[in-house]
Design an enzyme around this catalytic site. Structure first.
Site, PDB file in Angstrom:
ATOM      1  N   ARG A  59      14.735 -31.049 -21.537  1.00  0.00           N
ATOM      2  CA  ARG A  59      14.551 -30.556 -22.900  1.00  0.00           C
ATOM      3  C   ARG A  59      13.160 -29.985 -23.117  1.00  0.00           C
ATOM      4  NH1 ARG A  59      15.147 -35.227 -26.086  1.00  0.00           N
ATOM      5  NH2 ARG A  59      12.912 -35.269 -26.338  1.00  0.00           N
ATOM      6  N   TYR A 112      15.477  -9.975 -44.015  1.00  0.00           N
ATOM      7  CA  TYR A 112      16.834 -10.192 -43.492  1.00  0.00           C
ATOM      8  C   TYR A 112      17.580 -11.204 -44.389  1.00  0.00           C
ATOM      9  CZ  TYR A 112      20.131 -11.775 -39.801  1.00  0.00           C
ATOM     10  OH  TYR A 112      21.227 -12.119 -39.062  1.00  0.00           O
ATOM     11  N   ASP A 184       8.744 -11.052 -39.048  1.00  0.00           N
ATOM     12  CA  ASP A 184       9.974 -10.808 -38.301  1.00  0.00           C
ATOM     13  C   ASP A 184       9.848  -9.387 -37.750  1.00  0.00           C
ATOM     14  OD1 ASP A 184      12.537 -10.097 -37.461  1.00  0.00           O
ATOM     15  OD2 ASP A 184      13.543 -11.222 -39.057  1.00  0.00           O
ATOM     16  N   LYS A 209      18.742  -9.314 -30.134  1.00  0.00           N
ATOM     17  CA  LYS A 209      18.821  -7.859 -30.286  1.00  0.00           C
ATOM     18  C   LYS A 209      18.298  -7.160 -29.024  1.00  0.00           C
ATOM     19  CE  LYS A 209      20.370  -8.908 -34.355  1.00  0.00           C
ATOM     20  NZ  LYS A 209      19.568  -9.074 -35.560  1.00  0.00           N
TER      21      LYS A 209
HETATM   22  C1  LIG Z   1      19.724 -10.182 -36.472  1.00  0.00           C
HETATM   23  C2  LIG Z   1      18.433 -10.451 -37.127  1.00  0.00           C
HETATM   24  C3  LIG Z   1      17.937 -11.745 -37.208  1.00  0.00           C
HETATM   25  C4  LIG Z   1      18.727 -12.955 -36.777  1.00  0.00           C
HETATM   26  O1  LIG Z   1      18.990 -13.002 -35.423  1.00  0.00           O
HETATM   27  P1  LIG Z   1      20.203 -13.896 -34.887  1.00  0.00           P
HETATM   28  O2  LIG Z   1      19.924 -14.047 -33.446  1.00  0.00           O
HETATM   29  O3  LIG Z   1      21.443 -13.132 -35.209  1.00  0.00           O
HETATM   30  O4  LIG Z   1      20.155 -15.199 -35.624  1.00  0.00           O
HETATM   31  C5  LIG Z   1      16.696 -11.926 -37.768  1.00  0.00           C
HETATM   32  N1  LIG Z   1      15.976 -10.894 -38.233  1.00  0.00           N
HETATM   33  C6  LIG Z   1      16.423  -9.631 -38.177  1.00  0.00           C
HETATM   34  C7  LIG Z   1      15.572  -8.536 -38.704  1.00  0.00           C
HETATM   35  C8  LIG Z   1      17.668  -9.364 -37.632  1.00  0.00           C
HETATM   36  O5  LIG Z   1      18.137  -8.120 -37.610  1.00  0.00           O
END
Ligand SMILES: *Cc1c(COP(=O)(O)O)cnc(C)c1O
Length: 393
Positions: A59, A112, A184, A209
């Site tokens: 972990r 988001y 973010d 992404k």
């Molecule tokens: C998709 C996304 C997230 C979340 O990512 P997940 O892996 O789907 O939880 C966070 N911030 C932005 C800008 C996103 O497009």
């Protein structure tokens, strides 16, 4: 996890290729092993008591997780990186690492949607006050500061509507009162924007992404400044977050081609947008790399590239039937959430419930497109036939 396998003098593409790898430690194999592990054995009680070996328990990290953390730490120019189970999990952990009961947090209104959901439903339970700010405020975000403002959460460009923010100005204001700055940075990836260089303390990626890049893994990453790292490291350990090694490996594998993929995503996107501009069904296009975009100057100053995600508004008066017909007529573009994979995607933009500090046109119909690695001329043909089908009657 810690700095630093490749000298900082190397350029970004060289770092991407060599970081997080130690072939000589693994019999010369180019890639790190995928270590499936819970127990790690100690040679004797003395080593057990001192924790005197690199790995102590699955972990807490393996050569696989360490490889990805090291790579991201180097690319982000961070003090350290932690992996999370998803992008949203990374957002939640980053927030919890720098907030405590009694604090006030400012969150960009264009963040988001699920970030808002987390902030609205979880943070108040711990007596943390959440307030949304207009991303256009830039340094004037300080007018919203209170004695207990502990963090400012930014995202640029914003989700669905792609507003840029003056991150250095916001970061400077926040730092002047000792608040932690979060960003973010999923849209640009750490290749096209370096949050820590702009004054951010916690740089967040939905690795799902572009880092993973193939639509097959959920993953989040948080890279921290010296100031924010100890609390992040401690919370991450206390919460027992662990990412399965196969997923970590796929993310590291995706990372190797991030630069060539992003370059093509951007080229294809500009080609598709050039064509969209010629269509009378299309009104504004939201993509900060366009000179006509209100965020263009900030983008040019703070980012070194643009990715494949943007939105456009349908012309005024477009009905839901027409907009739905457009999406339903697409054949190459998939209809689905997420983005950053090799393939093109489309979704109708729904802002309802996702803005409170800024206003938006509730009648406007918009589309968010992710431009993949297909030939852009084929994508244009697909968009053309879908627009024709939707607006012909
Ligand atoms: C998709 C996304 C997230 C979340 O990512 P997940 O892996 O789907 O939880 C966070 N911030 C932005 C800008 C996103 O497009």
């Amino acid at each position: 996890m810690t700095k630093n396998s490749t000298p900082a003098a190397f350029k970004a593409d060289t770092v991407l290729t060599h970081t997080g790898r130690k072939p000589r430690e693994f019999h010369g194999f180019v890639n790190p092993p995928v270590v499936h592990a819970s127990t790690v054995l100690f040679p004797n009680t003395a080593t057990m008591e001192t924790g005197g070996q690199p790995y102590v328990y699955g972990r807490r990290g393996t050569p696989t997780t360490e490889a990805l953390e090291t790579a991201l730490t180097e690319i982000e120019g961070a003090a350290g990186t932690k992996l999370a189970t998803s992008g949203l999990n990374a957002i939640a952990l980053a927030c919890l690492s720098c907030l405590k009961s009694g604090d006030h947090v400012l969150i960009a209104d264009t963040s988001y949607g699920p970030t808002r959901h987390f902030a609205d439903t979880v943070l108040p339970k711990y007596n943390i006050a959440v307030e949304y700010y207009d991303p256009a405020l830039a340094g004037d975000v300080k007018t919203l500061f209170k004695a207990n403002t502990a963090a400012v959460f930014t995202e640029a460009p914003g989700s669905l509507t792609f507003e840029m923010q003056d991150i250095p100005a916001i970061a400077q204001a926040a730092r002047s009162i000792g608040a932690t700055v979060l960003m973010d940075n999923t849209w640009a990836s750490p290749l096209y924007c370096k949050p820590l260089d702009l004054g951010v303390d916690l740089s967040i990626q939905a690795g799902t992404k572009y880092i993973v890049g193939h639509s097959d893994v959920m993953l989040g990453t948080i890279s921290a400044s010296e100031k924010a790292w100890p609390a992040l490291d401690a919370l991450h350990g206390a919460m027992g977050i662990h990412i399965a090694p196969d997923d970590v490996y796929l993310a590291l594998r995706g990372l190797r081609t991030l630069s060539v993929r992003l370059e093509r995503h951007m080229k294809n996107t500009l080609e598709v947008i050039d064509w969209l501009k010629t269509r009378e069904e299309v009104a504004a296009i939201h993509y900060p790399a366009l000179e006509t975009d209100p965020g263009h100057e900030l983008w040019k100053r703070d980012f070194s590239g643009a990715s494949g995600l943007f939105a456009f508004d349908f012309k005024a008066g477009t009905s839901t039937t027409q907009s739905n017909a457009f999406f339903d007529s697409l054949t190459l573009f998939g209809l689905g959430y997420s983005w950053g994979g090799f393939e093109s995607l489309a979704i109708p933009v729904k802002l309802k419930g996702n803005r409170s500090a800024t206003t938006y046109d509730v009648d406007l119909k918009s589309a968010r497109l992710h431009i993949g690695l297909e030939d852009p001329q084929d994508l244009i043909k697909d968009l053309a036939q879908a627009l024709d089908a939707a607006f012909s009657s």
